[in-house]
Design an enzyme around this catalytic site. Structure first.
Site, short mmCIF file in Angstrom:
data_model
loop_
_atom_site.label_atom_id
_atom_site.label_comp_id
_atom_site.label_asym_id
_atom_site.label_seq_id
_atom_site.Cartn_x
_atom_site.Cartn_y
_atom_site.Cartn_z
N GLU A 113 35.84 61.15 30.08
CA GLU A 113 35.95 62.40 29.31
C GLU A 113 37.16 62.36 28.38
OE1 GLU A 113 35.60 65.97 31.64
OE2 GLU A 113 36.49 67.22 30.08
N CYS B 173 27.37 36.43 37.84
CA CYS B 173 28.79 36.44 37.43
C CYS B 173 29.60 35.37 38.15
CB CYS B 173 29.40 37.82 37.64
SG CYS B 173 29.55 38.31 39.37
N ARG C 169 40.90 75.02 38.33
CA ARG C 169 39.58 75.09 38.98
C ARG C 169 39.71 75.01 40.49
NH1 ARG C 169 34.12 75.35 37.89
NH2 ARG C 169 34.41 75.43 35.64
N PHE D 128 30.89 60.40 35.05
CA PHE D 128 31.40 61.21 36.17
C PHE D 128 32.75 61.86 35.87
CE2 PHE D 128 29.21 57.37 37.91
CZ PHE D 128 27.98 57.97 38.16
N ALA E 40 31.66 69.55 33.06
CA ALA E 40 31.66 70.89 33.66
C ALA E 40 30.24 71.36 34.00
CB ALA E 40 32.34 71.91 32.74
N PHE F 13 27.93 40.16 56.64
CA PHE F 13 28.74 39.26 55.82
C PHE F 13 28.28 39.39 54.38
CE2 PHE F 13 31.08 35.07 55.87
CZ PHE F 13 31.03 34.85 54.50
N GLU G 23 27.62 68.99 39.13
CA GLU G 23 28.76 68.93 40.04
C GLU G 23 28.57 69.66 41.37
OE1 GLU G 23 32.62 68.93 37.35
OE2 GLU G 23 31.17 70.42 36.70
N CYS H 281 24.69 51.29 43.50
CA CYS H 281 24.29 52.24 42.47
C CYS H 281 25.19 53.47 42.64
CB CYS H 281 22.83 52.63 42.63
SG CYS H 281 22.34 53.96 41.52
N GLY I 83 29.30 27.61 46.82
CA GLY I 83 28.74 28.78 46.15
C GLY I 83 29.63 29.29 45.04
N THR J 183 31.82 31.36 45.34
CA THR J 183 32.03 32.81 45.50
C THR J 183 33.49 33.13 45.76
OG1 THR J 183 31.55 32.76 47.87
CG2 THR J 183 29.69 33.15 46.39
C1 FAD Z 1 31.54 39.92 47.08
C2 FAD Z 1 32.05 39.00 48.12
C3 FAD Z 1 31.92 39.36 49.44
C4 FAD Z 1 32.40 38.52 50.43
N1 FAD Z 1 32.25 38.92 51.71
C5 FAD Z 1 32.70 38.13 52.69
C6 FAD Z 1 32.53 38.52 54.04
O1 FAD Z 1 31.95 39.57 54.34
N2 FAD Z 1 33.04 37.73 54.99
C7 FAD Z 1 33.69 36.56 54.68
O2 FAD Z 1 34.12 35.87 55.58
N3 FAD Z 1 33.86 36.16 53.41
C8 FAD Z 1 33.38 36.92 52.41
N4 FAD Z 1 33.55 36.53 51.12
C9 FAD Z 1 34.31 35.30 50.83
C10 FAD Z 1 33.43 34.08 50.44
O3 FAD Z 1 32.26 34.44 49.83
C11 FAD Z 1 33.04 33.29 51.60
O4 FAD Z 1 34.19 32.83 52.21
C12 FAD Z 1 32.12 32.12 51.29
O5 FAD Z 1 31.63 31.59 52.48
C13 FAD Z 1 32.76 31.01 50.48
O6 FAD Z 1 31.82 29.98 50.29
P1 FAD Z 1 31.60 29.28 48.89
O7 FAD Z 1 30.66 28.17 49.12
O8 FAD Z 1 31.17 30.22 47.87
O9 FAD Z 1 33.05 28.79 48.60
P2 FAD Z 1 33.69 28.19 47.27
O10 FAD Z 1 34.19 29.32 46.43
O11 FAD Z 1 32.72 27.28 46.64
O12 FAD Z 1 34.87 27.40 47.88
C14 FAD Z 1 35.86 28.03 48.64
C15 FAD Z 1 36.97 27.07 49.04
O13 FAD Z 1 36.52 26.09 49.96
C16 FAD Z 1 36.79 24.79 49.50
N5 FAD Z 1 35.69 23.94 49.92
C17 FAD Z 1 34.38 24.24 49.81
N6 FAD Z 1 33.65 23.24 50.34
C18 FAD Z 1 34.53 22.32 50.78
C19 FAD Z 1 34.37 21.05 51.41
N7 FAD Z 1 33.19 20.58 51.72
N8 FAD Z 1 35.47 20.36 51.73
C20 FAD Z 1 36.70 20.82 51.42
N9 FAD Z 1 36.89 22.01 50.82
C21 FAD Z 1 35.81 22.74 50.50
C22 FAD Z 1 36.87 24.96 48.00
O14 FAD Z 1 37.57 23.92 47.40
C23 FAD Z 1 37.54 26.29 47.88
O15 FAD Z 1 38.92 26.18 48.03
C24 FAD Z 1 33.05 37.32 50.10
C25 FAD Z 1 33.18 36.96 48.77
C26 FAD Z 1 32.68 37.78 47.79
C27 FAD Z 1 32.82 37.36 46.36
S1 FES Z 2 21.56 54.28 37.89
FE1 FES Z 2 22.53 53.05 39.38
S2 FES Z 2 24.57 53.01 38.69
FE2 FES Z 2 23.64 54.39 37.34
S1 FES Z 3 28.87 41.78 38.00
FE1 FES Z 3 28.24 40.27 39.35
S2 FES Z 3 28.22 41.29 41.20
FE2 FES Z 3 29.12 42.74 39.90
#
Ligand code: FAD
Ligand code: FES
Ligand code: FES
Length: 1351
Positions: A823, A78, A901, A819, A1100, A359, A1283, A153, A282, A284
Site C-alpha cells: 500500500e 529455483c 483503528r 495484503f 480497508a 522432511f 479484512e 498459497c 540435489g 538444495t
Molecule cells: C526448502 C528446504 C527445506 C529443507 N528441509 C529440511 C528438513 O526438513 N530437514 C533436513 O534435515 N534438511 C532440510 N533441508 C536441507 C537440505 O535439503 C537437506 O539437507 C538435503 O538432504 C541436502 O541434500 P542435497 O543433495 O540437496 O545436498 P547438496 O546441496 O547437493 O549438498 C550439500 C552438501 O553435501 C556435500 N555433499 C553432497 N554429496 C556428497 C558426497 N557424496 N560426498 C561428500 N560431500 C557431499 C556437498 O558438497 C554440500 O556441501 C531443507 C532444504 C531446503 C532448501
Molecule cells: S493464489 Fe495462492 S498465493 Fe495467491
Molecule cells: S521459488 Fe522455488 S521454491 Fe520458492
C-alpha cells in the site's frame, strides 16, 4: 585414464517436448532463470529462490533404462542447476495446456474450483498435481497432500484447491446421480461433506456453460474428465540415446565449472584435483548457500551418474544407499523393506520413513540426496540424529587414501558443519542397519510447522535390552538442535545401561539429560528453555513407546500403556479434510445474464492456471534495460560517515551507483522518509543507494561491494518495552466514553493484565517488482509497479523526480498478493528505481529477492496492551482502561491510522459501558511497520478477547457466556459514539453455535480432557465486528472510466488494483448488471493513473464498495444516453444500440465518481463521536487438540458464519473468508518474526518464517454466508469482506488457550495465566507446565544477550 576420456560440453535436454541444445550453459544458472530468461517460459514463478514456496515447481521426467520406465518428479526449478538436466525432460505449466489450445484437467479444475486468487502460486500448484497424476492417475487424498507439502498459497486458504482436486482422487464421489456430476462431494450433492443438512440458503442448479453459476461454488457440468492416455509423451530420443547418461560433462561458465563424471575413478580424480569442490546431489543446500549466503563455489561436481553413488543394495547387516540416492528413492525402498521384512528388523527404517513425512517438501525430497543431508552436517539435520543413534556406517573414498569406513557417532561431527571427512574424500554410501528383536528405535521432530519445516529439536533414540529382560544393554540417544552439531547424550547413555526400563529410569534419565544437553542463554536459535524441555518430552515419549512394546513380549514385567499414554505416543495421523460452503442462491426471477450473486470464476483464473497471466517480472525486457539492486543499511541507529562505491563500479557490467548525493535534499524527502538515507540510518534494511547494471546477478554482486561506513549512535530501540522505557512515541491518542476510572472503582470485580500480540510478515507470493521507463521527453516517467496504491506511487515518484504529477504514469496489471504490504511501502523501492531510470535515461527493473523484501518492507504492527477491567459477577463489563502500544518502526507511515483503528476496535463486538483506550505509535529502530489486512483492528480485538477470556476464567464461567452477555445489538452505541444499525452479530453468533453444535463440542472436549493428560482439547467461539470505511474520510472516494467500442465491447477502468481478491471480477459483475449485458463483453485491462486519477489505495476492504459505486455511476450515464436509442428499437440488442449510438454521435465513454457520505473520524481532542459507513459481523467456533508434551496442535474443526450482505459473488466472498481466516491462523498460531537485540530480522524467507501450509487447515471447515442480510449502504446491498474474517482465527487461538488451561489444571495450576499471541509450539509447551518442565531451570543471562527479542 578414463578421466581424460572425451567429454561433452553441450547440454541436451527437453522442455515441453522441444529439444534444447546449449553449448554455452552457465553452471550458475538455475533451471528457473533459464526457463524465464532464455526460453521466455515465464509461467514458472520465482517466489522465494530457496525451495520453500513451490511457486517454481516443474516436472522432471527421467527414463530408467534398467526398468524401461519413465519416472516423474516435481522439483523446485529455483534450486535445480540447469546444467544437471542433461538427458532429462522438463515439463512446465505451459507444456500441459493453455487457453488457446485447451486447459489440462488440473488447470481447469483449479480455476473452476476458485483455487486461484492472485495466481502467483498457481502454476506451482498445477505442476505438483500434474506430476502426481502422471505417477498415479487416481491418487488418494493423502498422496495429494504429500505432493503439496512443498507448495504455499497465501490467498486461498487451500480449501478450494483441495476440493477442486478431490474429484481426481479416490475420494471422489459418490455421485449425485446426474450425468454431469462433478464428483466433488464426499457427502453427496448439496451437503459438501457436511453431516448437517443445508441450513443457510439453498443450492442453485443452473449449470450453464458461461461459468455464471453452478450448484455449490463450482460449475459441475463443464469439468473436463482426466484422461491419462492423452498426456504428452516422453521424448523418444531420450529413450534411444543412452550416450547422454553415460558421457562425462564439463560446462565452463565465467565463474564456475560444472563436472558430471561418469565413473567413480573420474569423480575421485576430480575431488583430488579440487579438494574444495562442492559435490552436489540435489543442490538444495548448496543452492541456498549461493543464493542467500553469498557463497561462490568455483567447482561443482555432480555425481548423479556414478554407479557406486546411486546404487541401493541389501546386505546381511542392513541396506546400503549410495550417497547420491534421493530421499524419495530411499523412502520407496525403505517402505518396501518394511512390508517385506519382520517388523523387528526394520525399526530404524520405520523411524526414517516417519521422519521423511516431515522432511522438507515433496519437491526437495525428490531432489535432495541422503549424502547431501549427512555431509551438510547441519545441527538440525533430520536424518543425522536417526542415523547416529542407529549406528549407521559410511563408506568414504579418496584417490590417494583409498576406501575407509566410519561410524556415524559422536566423533563424526567435529564442529558446526564440519565432519571427519577429508577434503579429498567422497562419501560413497551409507549402511543403515537392520534392527534386532530386542532393539527398539524411534525418531522425533518438532518444528514450528509440522510439514516442510526444519526442526527446532529432533532426536533418534535406540535401546537394546538383554534378551528376555527389561534391562538396558545399550542406549543411543542423538539429538539435533541442541548444539552446533548433532550430539549424543553420552552421560545418559552411560548412566542408564544396566538399569530396568521403569519409572526410576525415566526419572534419572530425564534429570541426566538436562545435564547432558545444556543450552546457553544466548544460544543461536533461541527458545532455550523450550528446546531443553523438548529433549525431555522426546525421551518421555520414547520411554512410553518402548514400554508399550516391552509389555507385548514381557507382560508380566511391564504394565501396558493406558489409552492416554497410547495417544501420547501415537504419531500424527493424516485426516482427510472436509468442508462446506453455504450461501444464498439468487432469487428465481433473476435474469440469467445478471451475474450479481453468482459464484463466477475469477476473470484471470484460467490464465493463472496456465501460466499466461503476466506479472511484472514476466514482461519482456526493454531494449537497453538495466537491472537494479539496492544497498541496504546494516545498522539500526547510526550516522553515515561515508559511502564508497568504487569496488562496485569496477564490476564489469555495472552502469552506475546512485544515492542521496544524486538528489537535492528536497527531492530526497518523501513524507517522513528519505528516498536514500543521507546522513543517518534508523533501521536495518533502509535504502542507502542503488546499483544499476546489465543484469540482476551483476547488480546484486556489485551492491554487496558498496561499503557504507557508520558510526553507531545510541543503543537502538527495538522492543515496545524499550520504547515505553524511553517514552519513544510520535503521538498518543485517547478515545473514551463514560468514566472508566470511576466505573473501575465501583465495579464488583476488577482484573488487570498485559497482552502481547506479535507482528506478521505479509508474505505475498510475488515480491515487490517495478519497472521504470523514462519516456525521454518532458521528464515523463512510466512506472509499472506492484503497488496497491498507484496514485501514491505517482505522487512520490513525481516528487523525487521534481516533475508534476501529470508527467508520471503508474500502471498496475495485477499483483501476486498485497495484503496491505504494497500500500505504501512499495514506494521505498519504486521511487529509487525511478530516480535511477531518470538519471541513466534507461528503463530500470527490479524484483526483490524474498529476503530483501522481508527485511525492507515491514509488516503488521506488534502490539502490547496493558489493561484494567471492571465487571459484575455475571461477566458484564462495566469499565475498561486500555493502553495499546504499537511497534511502528522507524517512520510514521500508516501507524497513526493503524493505532486509531486499533482503538476503534478495542471493544470488538461488545457493549462495554465505560471505556478509556489510549494508543501509542511507538517509534523504534525497526523497519517501518505498515498496513496489513485488518490494519490494527485484529490487534485491538485480540486485546478485548483476551480480557473476556480472563474475566471468564476469574468467574469460572464458559467464556462463551461472558462474550454473549456483552454482545452489541441494534440501537446500542459504540465506545466511539456511533449508533449501531442493523446489527447482525447475534444472528451470526446463534447460527455458528447451532452450525457447530457448540454445546456438544464443549461437552465432548470436557470429556476428552477428563480422560487425557498428554493431549488436551479446547473449544472457543469468537465474534467479530469490523467498522467499514477509511478512517480518513477523504480516502472514501473512487473513480471509474467506461469506454464502449463500436463492436459493443466495453473497456472498464476503476481505481482499485487486482491483487487476487477478485475486485476486477466483481466490478465486471457490477457493470454487467448495470448495463444489462453479459460479462464476457466487459474487460478490465489494468489500473492506471492516466485513466482514473487520484485514486485511493486498494485497502480497508472498501474497494468493491467505492469503486463499485463509481462503476455504477459511469454505467448509468451510458444507459441514460442510450435510452432514446433503445426506445426506438428495444429488441435490437446491445451491439446494435452501441453502433447506432455511435452513428448518432452519442458519446460512448463516461466517468463515474463516488464519495461515501456520512463518514467522519472520532475527534481525539474533543472526544466527539466518529462515524463509519457500516459494520461487518461474523462469528466462528473452533475446536483444537494440543500435544502438551511438544506444543504441537491441530485444528479439528472450524465453523464460520459471516455477514457479507447480499454477496456480489459468493465464490469470491467465501474465498476471502477462508483466505483471511487462514492468514489469521498464521498470525495467531505460527508466524513469528524474530529480531536480534540489535534489530536484525532473523526470520527471513520461507525456511525461517512459517506461514500456514496445506496441512494447517482445519480438518473440518464449514463456512456460511449469513442469509437475508442486505446492506443498504453499499453497492447492490453487498458488504466488504477482505479484512473482517481474519480475526475469526482468534477462535483457534482461544481454543488453544482453553486446552492449555485444562492441561495446567491437571498440574494444579488454577491461575489466570498470561498467554500471548502467537500460540506457537513453544508457547503452548511452556504454558503446559508439568513434571518435565519443572526440571528445566529458567534461562538466565550472565551478561550475554539473548539470540532474539520479542518486539
Ligand atoms: C526448502 C528446504 C527445506 C529443507 N528441509 C529440511 C528438513 O526438513 N530437514 C533436513 O534435515 N534438511 C532440510 N533441508 C536441507 C537440505 O535439503 C537437506 O539437507 C538435503 O538432504 C541436502 O541434500 P542435497 O543433495 O540437496 O545436498 P547438496 O546441496 O547437493 O549438498 C550439500 C552438501 O553435501 C556435500 N555433499 C553432497 N554429496 C556428497 C558426497 N557424496 N560426498 C561428500 N560431500 C557431499 C556437498 O558438497 C554440500 O556441501 C531443507 C532444504 C531446503 C532448501
Ligand atoms: S493464489 Fe495462492 S498465493 Fe495467491
Ligand atoms: S521459488 Fe522455488 S521454491 Fe520458492
Amino acid at each position: 585414464m578414463s578421466h581424460d576420456a572425451p567429454c561433452s560440453n553441450t547440454l541436451v535436454f527437453f522442455v515441453n517436448g522441444s529439444k534444447v541444445e546449449d553449448a554455452d550453459v552457465d553452471p550458475e544458472c538455475s533451471l528457473l532463470v533459464y526457463l524465464r530468461t532464455k526460453l521466455r517460459l515465464c509461467g514458472t514463478k520465482l517466489g522465494c529462490g530457496e525451495g520453500g514456496c513451490g511457486a517454481c515447481t516443474v516436472m522432471l521426467s527421467k527414463y530408467i533404462r534398467a526398468e524401461d520406465k519413465v519416472k516423474h518428479y516435481s522439483v523446485n526449478a529455483c534450486l535445480t542447476p540447469v546444467a544437471s538436466l542433461h538427458g532429462l525432460a522438463v515439463t512446465t505449466v505451459e507444456g500441459i495446456g493453455s487457453t488457446k489450445t485447451g486447459l489440462h484437467a488440473v488447470q481447469e479444475r483449479l480455476a473452476k474450483a476458485h483455487g486461484s486468487q492472485c495466481g502467483f502460486c498457481t502454476p506451482g500448484i498445477v505442476m505438483s498435481m500434474y506430476t502426481l497424476l502422471r505417477n498415479n492417475p487416481q491418487p488418494t487424498m493423502a498422496q495429494l497432500d504429500e505432493y503439496f507439502t512443498g507448495n504455499l498459497c497465501r490467498c486461498t486458504g487451500y480449501r478450494p484447491i483441495l476440493d477442486g482436486y478431490r474429484s481426481l482422487t479416490t475420494s471422489a464421489g459418490p455421485t449425485c446421480g446426474k450425468a454431469n456430476c462433478c464428483m466433488l462431494n464426499v457427502g453427496g450433492c448439496g451437503t459438501m461433506n457436511r453431516e448437517n443438512p443445508v441450513k443457510n440458503g439453498g443450492m442453485e442448479e443452473l449449470d450453464d456453460e458461461s461459468g455464471r453459476s453452478g450448484h455449490n461454488l463450482f460449475q459441475a457440468s463443464a469439468m473436463r474428465p482426466y484422461d491419462p492416455s492423452q498426456e504428452i509423451i516422453f521424448p523418444p530420443e531420450l529413450k534411444v540415446r543412452n550416450d547422454l547418461e553415460r558421457e562425462r560433462l564439463e560446462f565452463k561458465g565465467p565463474r564456475v565449472v560444472f563436472h558430471r563424471p561418469a565413473t567413480l575413478e573420474q569423480l575421485l580424480h576430480l575431488k583430488d584435483l579440487h579438494p574444495t569442490a562442492k559435490i552436489i546431489g540435489g543442490n538444495t543446500e548448496v543452492g541456498v548457500e549461493v543464493q542467500y549466503k553469498n557463497q561462490l563455489y568455483p567447482v561443482l561436481i555432480n555425481p548423479i551418474n556414478v554407479a557406486e553413488l546411486t546404487s541401493i543394495q541389501e546386505t546381511s547387516t542392513g541396506m546400503v544407499f549410495g550417497a547420491a540416492v534421493t530421499l524419495t528413492a530411499m523412502e520407496e525402498v525403505l517402505k518396501e523393506q518394511v512390508t517385506l521384512k519382520h517388523e523387528s528388523r526394520t525399526r530404524v527404517f520405520a523411524a526414517i520413513i516417519e521422519m521423511l513425512r516431515w522432511f522438507a517438501g515433496k519437491q526437495i525430497r525428490n531432489a535432495a540426496a541422503i549424502g547431501g543431508n549427512i555431509m551438510t552436517a547441519s545441527p538440525i539435520s533430520d536424518l543425522n540424529p536417526l542415523l547416529t543413534a542407529a549406528g549407521a556406517t559410511l563408506t568414504l573414498h579418496s584417490k590417494n587414501g583409498g576406501e575407509r569406513q566410519v561410524t556415524l557417532d559422536h566423533t563424526f561431527f567435529t564442529g558446526y558443519r564440519r565432519t571427519v571427512v577429508h577434503p579429498q574424500e567422497v562419501l560413497i554410501n551409507i549402511n543403515i542397519p537392520f534392527t534386532q528383536q530386542n532393539e527398539y528405535f524411534f525418531g522425533y521432530k518438532q518444528a514450528r510447522r509440522r510439514e516442510d519445516d526444519i526442526a527446532i529439536v529432533n532426536a533418534g533414540c535406540k535401546v537394546v535390552f538383554r534378551p528376555d529382560s527389561i534391562e538396558v544393554l545399550k542406549l543411543d540417544l542423538a539429538f539435533g538442535g541442541m548444539a552446533p552439531t548433532t550430539v549424543m547424550a553420552l552421560g545418559t547413555m552411560k548412566e542408564l545401561v544396566g538399569r530396568k526400563w521403569d519409572a526410576s529410569l525415566l526419572e534419572d534419565g530425564t534429570s541426566q539429560l538436562t545435564r547432558d544437553l545444556p543450552l546457553a542463554f544466548s544460544a543461536p536459535g533461541g527458545m532455550v528453555e523450550y528446546r531443553r524441555a523438548l529433549t525431555l518430552s522426546f525421551f518421555f515419549k520414547f520411554y512410553l513407546s518402548v514400554r508399550g512394546l516391552l509389555n507385548q513380549i514381557l507382560p508380566e514385567l511391564v504394565a501396558p500403556l493406558t489409552h492416554d499414554e497410547q495417544l501420547a505416543v501415537s504419531p500424527h495421523q493424516y485426516t482427510e479434510p472436509s468442508s462446506s460452503q453455504l450461501f444464498q442462491r439468487v432469487s428465481p426471477g433473476q435474469s440469467q445474464i445478471d451475474p450479481i450473486g453468482r459464484p463466477i470464476v475469477h476473470t484471470s483464473a484460467f490464465k493463472q492456471t496456465t501460466g499466461e497471466a503476466v506479472y511484472i517480472d514476466d514482461m519482456p525486457p526493454f531494449v537497453n534495460e538495466l537491472y537494479a539492486a539496492l544497498v541496504l543499511s546494516s545498522r539500526a541507529n547510526a550516522k553515515i560517515l561515508g559511502i564508497d562505491e568504487s569496488e562496485a563500479l569496477k564490476v564489469e557490467g555495472v552502469e552506475r551507483f546512485i544515492c542521496a548525493r544524486d538528489l537535492s535534499e528536497e527531492r530526497n524527502q518523501i513524507l517522513d522518509y528519505e528516498v536514500f538515507a543521507s546522513k543517518m540510518v534508523d533501521c536495518m534494511g533502509q535504502v542507502v543507494g542503488v546499483v544499476v547494471a546489465k543484469d540482476q546477478p551483476t547488480a546484486q554482486r556489485a551492491a554487496r561491494l558498496v561499503r557504507v561506513n557508520y558510526e553507531d549512535l545510541d543503543t537502538p530501540i527495538i522492543t515496545i518495552q524499550d520504547a515505553i522505557d524511553k517514552k519513544s512515541w510520535w503521538n498518543k491518542w485517547t478515545m473514551k466514553r463514560g468514566d472508566a476510572e470511576a466505573a473501575l472503582k465501583a465495579a464488583p470485580y476488577t482484573l488487570e493484565g498485559e497482552t502481547h500480540i506479535g507482528g506478521q510478515e505479509h508474505f505475498y507470493m510475488e515480491t515487490n517488482a517495478h519497472i521504470a521507463i523514462p519516456k525521454g521527453e518532458d521528464g515523463e516517467m512510466e512506472i509499472i509497479s506492484t503497488t496497491q496504491n498507484p496514485s501514491e506511487t505517482q505522487l512520490a515518484v513525481a516528487k523525487a523526480l521534481g516533475v508534476a504529477n501529470n508527467k508520471v504514469v503508474c500502471r498496475v496489471k495485477r499483483l501476486g498478493g498485497g495484503f496491505g504490504g504494497k500500500e505504501t511501502r512499495s514506494t521505498t523501492i519504486s521511487v529509487p528505481i525511478c530516480v535511477a531510470a531518470s538519471i541513466t535515461g534507461r528503463p530500470v527493473r527490479i524484483m526483490l529477492d524474498r529476503h530483501e523484501d522481508m527485511v525492507i518492507t515491514g509488516g503488521r504492527h506488534p502490539f502490547l496492551c496493558r489493561w484494567r477491567v471492571g465487571f459484575t459477577d455475571q461477566g458484564i463489563i462495566k469499565a475498561a482502561d486500555l493502553h495499546l502500544y504499537a511497534n511502528s518502526g522507524n517512520t510514521q507511515d500508516l501507524s497513526f491510522a493503524v493505532v486509531h483503528r486499533s482503538l476503534y476496535s478495542t471493544c470488538n463486538a461488545y457493549n462495554w459501558q465505560n471505556v478509556s483506550t489510549t494508543g501509542y505509535a511507538c517509534k523504534t529502530n525497526l523497519p517501518s511497520n505498515t498496513a496489513f489486512r485488518g490494519f490494527g483492528a485484529p490487534q485491538g480485538m485480540f486485546c478485548s478477547e483476551d480480557i473476556m477470556e480472563r474475566v471468564a476464567q476469574h468467574l469460572h464461567m464458559d467464556p462463551k457466556v461472558v462474550r454473549e452477555r456483552n454482545l452489541y445489538k441494534s440501537g446500542d452505541t459504540t465506545h466511539f459514539g456511533q449508533v449501531i444499525e442493523r446489527c447482525t452479530v447475534s444472528r451470526c453468533w446463534e447460527e455458528v453455535l447451532d452450525q457447530s453444535d457448540y454445546s456438544t463440542l464443549r461437552a465432548n472436549v470436557q470429556k476428552f480432557n477428563s480422560e487425557h493428560t498428554y493431549k488436551k482439547r479446547g473449544v472457543s467461539v469468537v465474534p467479530v465486528m469490523f467498522s467499514i470505511s477509511f478512517t480518513l474520510s477523504w480516502l472514501n472516494q473512487a473513480g471509474a472510466l467506461i469506454l464502449i467500442y463500436r463492436d459493443g465491447s466495453v473497456l472498464l477502468s476503476h481505481g482499485g488494483t487486482e491483487m487476487g481478491q477478485g475486485l476486477h471480477t466483481k466490478m465486471i459483475q457490477v457493470a454487467s448488471r448495470a448495463l444489462g449485458i453479459p460479462t464476457d463483453l466487459i474487460h478490465i485491462s489494468e489500473t492506471v493513473t492516466d485513466k482514473v486519477p487520484n485514486t485511493s489505495p486498494t485497502a480497508a476492504s472498501v474497494s468493491s464498495d467505492i469503486n463499485g459505486m463509481a462503476v455504477l455511476e459511469a454505467c448509468n450515464k451510458i444507459k441514460e444516453r442510450l435510452k432514446p436509442i433503445i426506445a426506438k428499437d428495444p429488441k435490437a440488442g446491445w451491439k446494435s444500440w452501441v453502433e447506432r449510438a455511435f452513428l448518432e454521435t452519442i458519446s460512448l465513454s463516461a466517468t463515474g465518481y463516488y464519495y461515501t457520505p456520512g463518514i467522519w473520524g472520532y475527534n481525539f481532542e474533543t472526544h466527539e463521536p466518529g462515524n463509519f459507513n457500516y459494520f461487518c459481523y461474523g462469528a466462528a467456533v473452533s475446536e483444537v487438540e494440543i500435544d502438551c508434551l511438544t506444543g504441537d496442535h491441530s485444528v479439528l474443526q472450524t465453523d464460520i458464519v459471516m455477514d457479507v450482505g447480499d454477496s456480489l459473488n459468493p465464490a469470491i466472498d467465501v474465498g476471502q473468508v477462508e483466505g483471511a481466516f487462514m492468514q489469521g491462523l498464521g498470525l495467531f498460531t505460527m508466524e513469528e518474526l524474530r529480531y536480534s537485540p540489535s534489530g536484525a530480522l532473523l526470520t527471513r524467507g520461507p525456511g525461517a518464517y512459517k506461514i500456514p501450509g496445506f496441512q494447517s487447515i482445519p480438518h473440518k471447515l464449514n463456512v456460511s454466508l449469513l442469509r437475508d442480510a442486505p446492506n443498504p449502504r453499499a453497492v447492490f446491498s453487498s458488504k466488504a469482506v477482505g479484512e473482517p474474517p481474519l480475526f475469526l482465527a482468534a477462535s483457534v487461538f482461544f481454543a488453544i488457550r482453553n486446552a492449555v488451561e485444562a492441561a495446567r489444571k491437571d498440574h494444579g495450576l488454577q491461575d489466570i495465566f498470561r498467554f500471548d499471541s502467537p500460540a506457537t509450539a513453544e508457547h503452548i509447551r511452556m504454558a503446559c507446565q508439568d513434571f518435565l518442565t519443572k526440571k528445566i531451570e529458567p534461562a538466565v543471562s550472565k551478561g550475554e544477550k539473548p539470540w532474539s527479542v520479542t518486539v
